[in-house]
Design a protein around this motif. Structure first.
Motif, PDB file in Angstrom:
ATOM      1  N   HIS A 188      41.118  38.825  43.172  1.00  0.00           N
ATOM      2  CA  HIS A 188      41.617  39.331  41.879  1.00  0.00           C
ATOM      3  C   HIS A 188      43.037  38.581  41.575  1.00  0.00           C
ATOM      4  N   ASP A 204      48.554  44.823  38.495  1.00  0.00           N
ATOM      5  CA  ASP A 204      47.005  45.532  38.266  1.00  0.00           C
ATOM      6  C   ASP A 204      46.796  46.920  38.770  1.00  0.00           C
ATOM      7  N   GLU A 220      42.684  39.704  32.846  1.00  0.00           N
ATOM      8  CA  GLU A 220      42.252  40.645  33.773  1.00  0.00           C
ATOM      9  C   GLU A 220      40.738  40.489  34.037  1.00  0.00           C
ATOM     10  N   ASP A 224      38.853  39.391  37.413  1.00  0.00           N
ATOM     11  CA  ASP A 224      37.648  40.261  37.949  1.00  0.00           C
ATOM     12  C   ASP A 224      36.688  39.373  38.302  1.00  0.00           C
TER      13      ASP A 224
END
Length: 300
Positions: A188, A204, A220, A224
């Motif tokens: 990520h 995060d 984000e 992901d």
């Protein structure tokens, strides 16, 4: 003599001012600061306040607070600092210091992309192997990866921050203590490095504030998706879908993991996230990971 006297007076005045700000020190877990080697004792003294300010690289608490409020504004979060923000601030600063100390080659996007399969293959290795290899390999592409244990009362799992135009720092915590979360967080954060701008910092955590912007949501979501597709790439997507469509014996999870070349715990975590497997099932296939204060790993 005059210069020495003026220095003495200035320091005395500074310490006097700090003595009225000792309550700020109490906002931190002094026990945790001692455990991390930031303070020598748990005493709420001017000496310890000075040490903490030196650790943060600021002259007084208000400067530190202003910097942290600025971070929260940048992330479109409330500027009201919460108790866990102080724990997170310690983690972020410790990660920054360690990342700056790592020697890295200048950032090379192509080199980092080429490294992804090798990093992915490390998921099946023992921690004593991949702990050093992650740092070594990423440093060759200009990415300083550091492992810093998650502080109590903090939900932070990773951070990506450009330290210079040619060096990016990536810090990982052991917030969830499981290998599926650890590896997902690594990829990520590397997704942020590869997909998003050098001027941005990504912190995060598991708390999604109500005032997060759509831009932040997209970043984000993109990171992901990058992590998910890196760990289970397109060539294994069809087999994964078949695995997720029916009740899944653990032996089939392990078989798919071997075929895909990843740790079985990662497959379990993905199935749980996709609601193809109950959150209480399959966890024995995950490895427990704990980062020590020195950055070493303990795994079961």
């Amino acid at each position: 003599m005059e210069a020495a006297w003026r220095t003495h007076v200035s320091r005395a005045e500074s310490r006097e001012a700090l003595s009225s700000q000792l309550d700020w020190l109490k906002r931190f877990s002094l026990t945790e600061l001692v455990k991390r080697g930031i303070l020598p004792t748990k005493e709420c003294t001017v000496d310890n306040l000075e040490r903490l300010l030196t650790f943060f690289g600021v002259a007084d608490p208000e400067v530190a607070e202003s910097i942290w409020r600025g971070y929260r504004t940048a992330f479109r979060r409330s500027t009201v600092l919460r108790p866990d923000d102080y724990a997170t601030a310690v983690w972020l600063r410790q990660a920054e210091i360690e990342a700056r100390e790592l020697i890295c080659a200048p950032f090379d996007r192509t080199a980092l992309l080429d490294l992804l399969p090798r990093l992915r293959a490390l998921t099946i290795q023992e921690p004593e192997v991949w702990r050093a290899e992650i740092t070594r390999l990423c440093a060759q592409a200009g990415v300083a990866v550091v492992l810093v244990p998650a502080p109590p009362n903090s939900r932070v799992s990773g951070v990506t921050r450009w330290l210079t135009a040619e060096k990016v720092g990536v810090a990982l915590s052991d917030r969830f203590k499981k290998d599926d979360h650890f590896w997902f967080t690594l990829f990520h954060e590397l997704g942020h490095v590869l997909l998003h701008g050098k001027r941005l910092t990504f912190i995060d955590d598991t708390r999604r504030d109500n005032d997060t912007t759509p831009e932040g949501d997209r970043s984000e979501a993109e990171a992901d998706a990058f992590a998910a597709d890196t760990l289970i790439p397109p060539e294994h997507a069809a087999a994964y879908r078949r695995l997720a469509q029916r009740p899944t014996p653990f032996t089939k999870i392990e078989s798919f993991a071997r075929q895909a070349g990843i740790a079985p715990g990662i497959v379990v975590g993905r199935l749980q996230y996709d609601r193809a497997l109950d959150w209480t099932h399959g966890n024995k296939l995950k490895r427990t990971i704990e980062i020590t204060p020195t950055g070493d790993l303990k795994a079961d």
